[in-house]
Enzyme design. Sequence first.
Site, PDB file in Angstrom:
ATOM      1  N   HIS A  34      22.294   3.866 -34.653  1.00  0.00           N
ATOM      2  CA  HIS A  34      22.163   3.824 -33.180  1.00  0.00           C
ATOM      3  C   HIS A  34      20.690   3.822 -32.757  1.00  0.00           C
ATOM      4  O   HIS A  34      20.368   4.235 -31.646  1.00  0.00           O
ATOM      5  CB  HIS A  34      22.860   5.013 -32.514  1.00  0.00           C
ATOM      6  CG  HIS A  34      24.263   5.247 -32.999  1.00  0.00           C
ATOM      7  ND1 HIS A  34      25.359   4.704 -32.379  1.00  0.00           N
ATOM      8  CD2 HIS A  34      24.742   5.934 -34.069  1.00  0.00           C
ATOM      9  CE1 HIS A  34      26.467   5.078 -33.029  1.00  0.00           C
ATOM     10  NE2 HIS A  34      26.107   5.817 -34.076  1.00  0.00           N
ATOM     11  N   SER A  44      -4.625 -12.246 -28.405  1.00  0.00           N
ATOM     12  CA  SER A  44      -4.283 -12.695 -27.058  1.00  0.00           C
ATOM     13  C   SER A  44      -5.532 -13.278 -26.428  1.00  0.00           C
ATOM     14  O   SER A  44      -6.629 -12.732 -26.584  1.00  0.00           O
ATOM     15  CB  SER A  44      -3.780 -11.506 -26.242  1.00  0.00           C
ATOM     16  OG  SER A  44      -3.972 -11.740 -24.860  1.00  0.00           O
ATOM     17  N   LYS A  86      -5.385  -7.081 -28.354  1.00  0.00           N
ATOM     18  CA  LYS A  86      -4.054  -7.338 -28.894  1.00  0.00           C
ATOM     19  C   LYS A  86      -4.045  -7.893 -30.316  1.00  0.00           C
ATOM     20  O   LYS A  86      -4.890  -8.685 -30.703  1.00  0.00           O
ATOM     21  CB  LYS A  86      -3.302  -8.361 -28.004  1.00  0.00           C
ATOM     22  CG  LYS A  86      -2.931  -7.870 -26.629  1.00  0.00           C
ATOM     23  CD  LYS A  86      -1.899  -6.749 -26.619  1.00  0.00           C
ATOM     24  CE  LYS A  86      -0.505  -7.193 -26.986  1.00  0.00           C
ATOM     25  NZ  LYS A  86       0.145  -7.944 -25.915  1.00  0.00           N
ATOM     26  N   GLU A 107       8.266 -12.636 -34.395  1.00  0.00           N
ATOM     27  CA  GLU A 107       8.938 -13.084 -33.169  1.00  0.00           C
ATOM     28  C   GLU A 107       9.464 -14.507 -33.333  1.00  0.00           C
ATOM     29  O   GLU A 107      10.593 -14.826 -32.948  1.00  0.00           O
ATOM     30  CB  GLU A 107       7.967 -13.041 -31.991  1.00  0.00           C
ATOM     31  CG  GLU A 107       7.576 -11.627 -31.607  1.00  0.00           C
ATOM     32  CD  GLU A 107       6.436 -11.629 -30.615  1.00  0.00           C
ATOM     33  OE1 GLU A 107       6.686 -11.330 -29.441  1.00  0.00           O
ATOM     34  OE2 GLU A 107       5.289 -11.946 -30.995  1.00  0.00           O
TER      35      GLU A 107
END
Length: 495
Positions: A176, A297, A303, A310
């Site tokens: 969970h 970025s 970043k 992804e």
Amino acid sequence: MWSGRFREPLDRTFEQWQRSFPFDWRLLPQEVAASKAHAQAIAAAGILTPEELAKTLDGLTRVGERALNWAHRISATSGEVDYETSNQQIGAAIVASAPQAEDIHHYVELELTKEIGALALKLHTGRSRNEQIATDMRLFVRDSIDATITGLTRWALSLITLAESNPDAVMPGYTHLQRAEPVLIAHWLLAYVSMIERDLSRFTDARTRMNFCPLGSGAIAGATLALDRTIAARALAFTAPTSNSMDATSDRDFMLDFAQAASTLGLHISRFAEELTLYATAEFSFIDLPEAFSTGSSAMPQKKNPDLTELARGKSARLLGSATALATLVKGLPLAYNKDLQEGQEQIFDVADTLAGLLSVLPNFTRALKFRHAKMKEAAQTGYLNAMAGATYLSNKGLAFRKAHEVIGNAVRLGLDLNLELNAIPLAELQKLSDYFDEAFFAAISLNATVDCHAVPGGTATSQVHESLTSAKHRISTLYTLPTTPWEPEASTHG
Ligand code: ARG
């Protein structure tokens, strides 16, 4: 190719639109190989003399080589090209070079005519494009399966290497997405190896099922020549000829099997990618993303983004999409060949490219992963992850597990009130909850003991995980010793 019965010329727009050559040029090696196999079969049936056969085979080789030359020339001029760009460039060059070609079958015939003259037109004796495309696609899928098996084997071995270099480090295991029990990092990695092993068996299985040769099926009803169908089947390293001409020319199960196995693999990759994306967040801080596989970025200088994971997660959507498109394409199609089937090709090419891309980055990325062991260990020790081990200790001492569960639950509640982990609660306090508690309880809920009490096969105990590592490595490296060279017929058992 088929205009004899037509009085009117084709509408130009329609003619261009219905072509498959802009994408099926990729089947050139397969079309050449299948044409050579067919040439051998019709030569045996007396349609080609031995000299004509030799000339035809030679011509076909030259037609096939031309594309390779293009590939070389293009990659030589643009240096290190990525496989997709170079595919596009090669394709554009080939398609532009043959403005007349409707599809790959037509192209090879036109090119062969340039090479060997009118003799080229004999090659179409006793065959149909319907069996040709069914054969070409089988060969393409078979190659893609082999490449996938090689890539998957590499990825599995890189997960095993990573697990081997983190033999005893722990992390929290989640259910969970809540901390559940501590597990070895190696155990977590081996979960993905188990998934890959199932993927490997799915691809292997699909390969066995699809490895039959449609050549000799004709357009629908079977060749109109008394062909020995085993000649072509053997030449192309198929197990045997297919058994029904209507099925063989319209069956696309092998494409569906491949795409479905690919989407299941995609789901596994996506789960892996999702976990790593999560573990690389500041909130988890379990993983230091390898810089070589991360991006920055353009707006926020601080970043380091997990683009690889992804994108890998995103690619699974594509694979699922292709499998769905293929199933939808075949659903409700009457027997036998229908032009709709042409639409399936690009789905398969996309599946093959997507898998090749994923499997080209995943092994090296996996090997480059670095874990923040201290952080993971701390997380594995916080949040009462040893509660289950504690209850097990009490039940081993004779307390019924249900009761032990309740007692430890009470201890956790006490710990929450006192802001203490179980092992920091004084024994005297614990003994107020149950007289089964004693000094040895603390050793039984130490981090190591909590991991090692799972000493069943498949469990996370250190000794079990080390055994699992060794056996997984052995299974994978002995079962999947690829690559096989696609065009070299292996010892085939045809019947
Ligand atoms: N380009 C066609 C395809 O991919 C080849 C088969 C054409 N057959 C036909 N009867 N029109 O499906």
